[in-house]
Write a protein that holds these residues in place. Structure first.
Motif, PDB file in Angstrom:
ATOM      1  N   GLN A 294       0.870  -1.192   0.000  1.00 44.76           N
ATOM      2  CA  GLN A 294       0.000   0.000   0.000  1.00 44.76           C
ATOM      3  C   GLN A 294       0.897   1.229   0.000  1.00 44.76           C
ATOM      4  O   GLN A 294       0.882   2.044   0.926  1.00 44.76           O
ATOM      5  CB  GLN A 294      -0.901   0.010   1.233  1.00 44.76           C
TER       6      GLN A 294
ATOM      7  N   VAL B  84      -0.730   4.950  -0.095  1.00 44.39           N
ATOM      8  CA  VAL B  84      -1.403   5.294   1.167  1.00 44.39           C
ATOM      9  C   VAL B  84      -0.356   5.545   2.256  1.00 44.39           C
ATOM     10  O   VAL B  84      -0.463   6.510   3.023  1.00 44.39           O
ATOM     11  CB  VAL B  84      -2.388   4.181   1.579  1.00 44.39           C
TER      12      VAL B  84
ATOM     13  N   GLN C 135      -7.328  12.526  -2.446  1.00 47.14           N
ATOM     14  CA  GLN C 135      -8.412  11.563  -2.244  1.00 47.14           C
ATOM     15  C   GLN C 135      -9.578  11.863  -3.190  1.00 47.14           C
ATOM     16  O   GLN C 135     -10.169  10.953  -3.770  1.00 47.14           O
ATOM     17  CB  GLN C 135      -8.899  11.613  -0.791  1.00 47.14           C
TER      18      GLN C 135
ATOM     19  N   ILE D  52     -11.334   9.534  -5.994  1.00 48.13           N
ATOM     20  CA  ILE D  52     -12.772   9.234  -6.047  1.00 48.13           C
ATOM     21  C   ILE D  52     -13.305   9.478  -7.459  1.00 48.13           C
ATOM     22  O   ILE D  52     -14.107   8.690  -7.966  1.00 48.13           O
ATOM     23  CB  ILE D  52     -13.531  10.089  -5.015  1.00 48.13           C
TER      24      ILE D  52
ATOM     25  N   LEU E 285     -12.371   6.597  -9.471  1.00 51.37           N
ATOM     26  CA  LEU E 285     -13.210   5.454  -9.115  1.00 51.37           C
ATOM     27  C   LEU E 285     -14.584   5.575  -9.766  1.00 51.37           C
ATOM     28  O   LEU E 285     -15.132   4.600 -10.282  1.00 51.37           O
ATOM     29  CB  LEU E 285     -13.345   5.354  -7.592  1.00 51.37           C
ATOM     30  N   LYS E 286     -15.126   6.805  -9.763  1.00 51.14           N
ATOM     31  CA  LYS E 286     -16.437   7.032 -10.407  1.00 51.14           C
ATOM     32  C   LYS E 286     -16.383   6.620 -11.872  1.00 51.14           C
ATOM     33  O   LYS E 286     -17.265   5.941 -12.389  1.00 51.14           O
ATOM     34  CB  LYS E 286     -16.779   8.521 -10.349  1.00 51.14           C
TER      35      LYS E 286
ATOM     36  N   VAL F 195     -22.299  -0.023  -7.196  1.00 53.93           N
ATOM     37  CA  VAL F 195     -21.755  -1.385  -7.269  1.00 53.93           C
ATOM     38  C   VAL F 195     -21.664  -1.906  -5.846  1.00 53.93           C
ATOM     39  O   VAL F 195     -21.764  -1.131  -4.881  1.00 53.93           O
ATOM     40  CB  VAL F 195     -20.350  -1.419  -7.924  1.00 53.93           C
TER      41      VAL F 195
ATOM     42  N   ALA G 261     -19.889  -3.124  -2.465  1.00 59.38           N
ATOM     43  CA  ALA G 261     -18.705  -2.585  -1.799  1.00 59.38           C
ATOM     44  C   ALA G 261     -17.462  -3.395  -2.187  1.00 59.38           C
ATOM     45  O   ALA G 261     -16.379  -2.828  -2.351  1.00 59.38           O
ATOM     46  CB  ALA G 261     -18.901  -2.591  -0.286  1.00 59.38           C
ATOM     47  N   ASP G 262     -17.634  -4.710  -2.365  1.00 68.47           N
ATOM     48  CA  ASP G 262     -16.495  -5.549  -2.763  1.00 68.47           C
ATOM     49  C   ASP G 262     -15.972  -5.123  -4.128  1.00 68.47           C
ATOM     50  O   ASP G 262     -14.761  -5.045  -4.354  1.00 68.47           O
ATOM     51  CB  ASP G 262     -16.905  -7.029  -2.839  1.00 68.47           C
TER      52      ASP G 262
ATOM     53  N   ALA H  83     -16.357  -2.180  -5.559  1.00 68.77           N
ATOM     54  CA  ALA H  83     -15.750  -0.853  -5.438  1.00 68.77           C
ATOM     55  C   ALA H  83     -14.352  -0.956  -4.844  1.00 68.77           C
ATOM     56  O   ALA H  83     -13.415  -0.285  -5.291  1.00 68.77           O
ATOM     57  CB  ALA H  83     -16.622   0.058  -4.574  1.00 68.77           C
ATOM     58  N   GLU H  84     -14.214  -1.828  -3.852  1.00 72.06           N
ATOM     59  CA  GLU H  84     -12.905  -2.023  -3.215  1.00 72.06           C
ATOM     60  C   GLU H  84     -11.899  -2.562  -4.234  1.00 72.06           C
ATOM     61  O   GLU H  84     -10.743  -2.146  -4.291  1.00 72.06           O
ATOM     62  CB  GLU H  84     -13.063  -2.982  -2.036  1.00 72.06           C
TER      63      GLU H  84
ATOM     64  N   LEU I  64     -10.997   0.199  -6.764  1.00 72.67           N
ATOM     65  CA  LEU I  64     -10.103   1.175  -6.145  1.00 72.67           C
ATOM     66  C   LEU I  64      -8.716   0.560  -5.946  1.00 72.67           C
ATOM     67  O   LEU I  64      -7.693   1.215  -6.112  1.00 72.67           O
ATOM     68  CB  LEU I  64     -10.688   1.645  -4.812  1.00 72.67           C
TER      69      LEU I  64
ATOM     70  N   TYR J 187      -5.106   2.021  -7.178  1.00 69.35           N
ATOM     71  CA  TYR J 187      -3.967   2.240  -6.290  1.00 69.35           C
ATOM     72  C   TYR J 187      -2.794   1.311  -6.588  1.00 69.35           C
ATOM     73  O   TYR J 187      -1.648   1.646  -6.307  1.00 69.35           O
ATOM     74  CB  TYR J 187      -4.417   2.168  -4.811  1.00 69.35           C
TER      75      TYR J 187
END
Lengths: 150, 475
Positions: B21, B24, B45, B49, B52-53, B67, B69-70, B72-73, B76, B80
């Motif tokens: 990571q 981050v 950040q 976003i 991500l959109k 979508v 959450a999984d 989206a994760e 993202l 990253y």
């Protein structure tokens, strides 16, 4: 988990922007005798966020809420008194259906079918929509899926 | 001391950079060191976003604004991973932070995606090479790993899942770098597998299979079902074989050789083992003419590991379990060498010839020839290439099977065969050898070799020569 780190402090600012976007829809809503106050818009965003969290979903914009408002504001069963409460319930129904259908149906398709059910067999009853309406919805989805597989 | 700690607190701490990571941890460390403000972090950040959109829109083809959450994760995580790739690639956290402050997140992301795509293409090319050069050994984990890797490339998406490395990799390597992740791990794995494969190709396949059969017997297990590394077994035996006094390049050992070797090693002090292994490896490399840098680096890197393992088994008294030795038996190759249709191009042939020329020992030359040549015509070109002399021909012919000898025999006894099948037991080999004085040396040496084999072998080779002459299919 990256999402909490990245979404972090930006969420409140995003919500403020989303509330403003909803209030701007009053120009369209007024044509149908409806109006959304800023407080109601804030409650809608809050409810939307609560449902998203409970359904395990992420949405970074407010487009779905706008689409629901646009679709249902023309229903003969919607008036100023029930508009916002119905929208609250519709969010829950909508996101649950997206999960149940495993995102196989696009937003517009789900909204269109919900509107047809609400204004048709459910005769404006959200309770009936959440019960019998959803059964009809899922049955149709399963039949379509079976037809595709064959 | 206080001033130093004040200065130190403003420096980014390398040990705080999480390789998994990186971006981050760079943001967190930058904030801690006062090099990045809260508003700068929120801006970065926010840009993430927005990315991500866009990805959500692409992923759902514009048909859904939400979508799981999984999902989206994962999306993202893909963003990253690409950011991490670019920023880690800069090398110095301070400079990476400067890039984060001066370039937009989108620009850094696109640079990262480009780097990831380069890695994917390099990995595909590496896989293609490893697949073409794969060893014909029935080791389940090895073959299953190679068979499953194409599936990884088919499913991989640099846009929606750059961080994925969901490949079924069961086959263990000697050196496996777990600090790299995603497709960079895959590339690293294939690089090492390529090196190990090329090293193993320096030895005859039948010998490799034989020592694995010895492994099954010694370890009371079916080697095909084990998670064993081929390079390790081959390299170990290559070193033990040198220590046993064999020519470099041989990997088979008899039990009669293994026992005194074990006694000799056990009589050493543990501290002498690294030097013993180092010297054996040096002799192996010299005798086999190993020149390729990456193979040399890998082999020398393994030296230390091998020495440690020998020291460990010395302590437990189980050195015999590390040396793959079996009964003494002839290792004739049986019709496996020539696969006509696989002639080498000039570049590759030249490379093989140079490799042979650089070898100081006969066994090394023979090793290269038997592991490189698959075409009978290439084999004859090697024989006529002035790289073998005198007894070296005899040693080489001694490693060939009946079929290979018969193919060569067709050329040597061409005149005799024109008149029909030949009874090789009645040939006057002395006269034939004299007749061949004006021909290429290998032909004379071949006749000399054949004259010296036992009658049964002569009959077997002769029958095969006659069958080839008549165009019979060989079983």
């Amino acid at each position: 988990m990256l999402l909490p780190d990245i979404l972090g402090g930006n969420l409140p600012a995003m919500w403020v922007s989303q509330i403003r976007t909803l209030v701007e829809m009053n120009a369209e809503l007024e044509e149908h005798g409806l109006k959304l106050s800023e407080k109601e818009a804030g409650e809608l965003v809050e409810e939307r966020n609560r449902v998203l969290k409970s359904c395990g979903r992420i949405e970074l914009e407010i487009e779905l809420t706008r689409k629901l408002m646009r679709a249902f504001c023309t229903s003969p069963f919607i008036d100023q008194e029930n508009f916002v409460p119905v929208l609250h319930d519709l969010h829950e129904v909508f996101y649950c259906l997206k999960n149940e259908t495993e995102d196989q149906l696009g937003d517009d398709t789900v909204i269109e079918r919900l509107k047809d059910l609400f204004s048709g067999v459910c005769e404006g009853s959200v309770e009936y929509l959440k019960g019998k309406g959803l059964e009809i919805f899922m049955e149709r989805y399963r039949q379509e899926k079976l037809g595709q597989e064959l | 001391m206080q001033i130093n700690s004040l200065v130190d607190s403003k420096i980014l701490r390398q040990e705080k950079m999480d390789p998994y990571q990186y971006t981050v941890s760079l943001l967190k460390e930058g904030f801690r060191a006062g090099q990045l403000g809260q508003s700068e972090i929120e801006n970065i950040q926010l840009q993430s976003i927005l990315l991500l959109k866009e990805l959500i829109e692409r992923y759902t083809k514009g048909e859904s604004s939400s979508v799981t959450a999984d999902t989206a994760e994962r999306l993202l995580g893909s963003v990253y991973f690409c950011l991490d790739t670019r920023l880690k690639g800069i090398g110095v956290p301070q400079e990476a932070l400067a890039e984060l402050k001066t370039r937009s997140v989108r620009e850094i992301y696109e640079s990262g995606i480009a780097a990831v795509m380069v890695c994917v293409e390099e990995s595909k090319a590496l896989f293609h090479r490893v697949w073409q050069r794969r060893l014909a050994i029935p080791l389940d984990a090895y073959n299953a790993t190679l068979s499953d890797l194409p599936g990884f490339f088919e499913k991989y998406s640099v846009v929606f899942g750059a961080q994925d490395a969901a490949a079924s990799i069961d086959y263990p390597l000697v050196f496996d770098d777990m600090r790299v992740c995603g497709v960079f791990y895959i590339r690293n794995y294939l690089e090492h597998l390529d090196i190990e494969t090329e090293f193993c190709h320096l030895f005859p396949l039948p010998q490799i299979i034989r020592i694995f059969e010895d492994f099954s017997r010694i370890c009371s297990t079916d080697y095909r079902k084990t998670l064993t590394n081929i390079f390790e077994i081959v390299m170990n035996n290559a070193v033990f074989s040198v220590l046993a006094g064999n020519e470099p390049g041989s990997i088979t050992l008899t039990e009669d050789q293994s026992r005194p070797l074990q006694t000799r090693i056990m009589s050493c002090a543990p501290g002498q083992i690294p030097m013993l292994v180092e010297e054996a490896v040096a002799r192996l490399v010299r005798g086999m003419g190993i020149r390729e840098e990456r193979i040399l680096e890998y082999v020398h890197r393994y030296e230390g590991l091998l020495a440690e393992r020998i020291q460990a088994v010395m302590r437990s008294g189980s050195l015999g379990g590390m040396i793959m030795a079996g009964e003494d038996r002839e290792t004739h190759m049986d019709g496996m060498l020539f696969q006509d249709g696989e002639r080498m191009d000039n570049t590759r042939f030249g490379s093989v010839m140079r490799g042979i020329a650089r070898c100081s020992g006969t066994q090394g030359k023979i090793r290269i020839i038997l592991s490189s040549i698959r075409s009978s015509q290439d084999f004859i070109d090697i024989l006529e290439g002035d790289c073998l002399f005198g007894r070296e021909f005899t040693l080489l012919f001694g490693k060939l099977g009946d079929v290979e000898l018969a193919v060569l025999g067709r050329a040597v006894f061409y005149d005799e065969l024109r008149n029909g099948p030949v009874d090789f037991k009645s040939i006057d080999f002395g006269k034939k050898i004299r007749e061949l004085e004006m021909e290429k040396e290998w032909q004379q040496q071949y006749a000399r070799f054949l004259a010296g084999v036992c009658p049964d072998r002569l009959t077997a080779v002769g029958n095969t020569i006659n069958r080839i002459r008549l165009g019979f299919e060989l079983d």
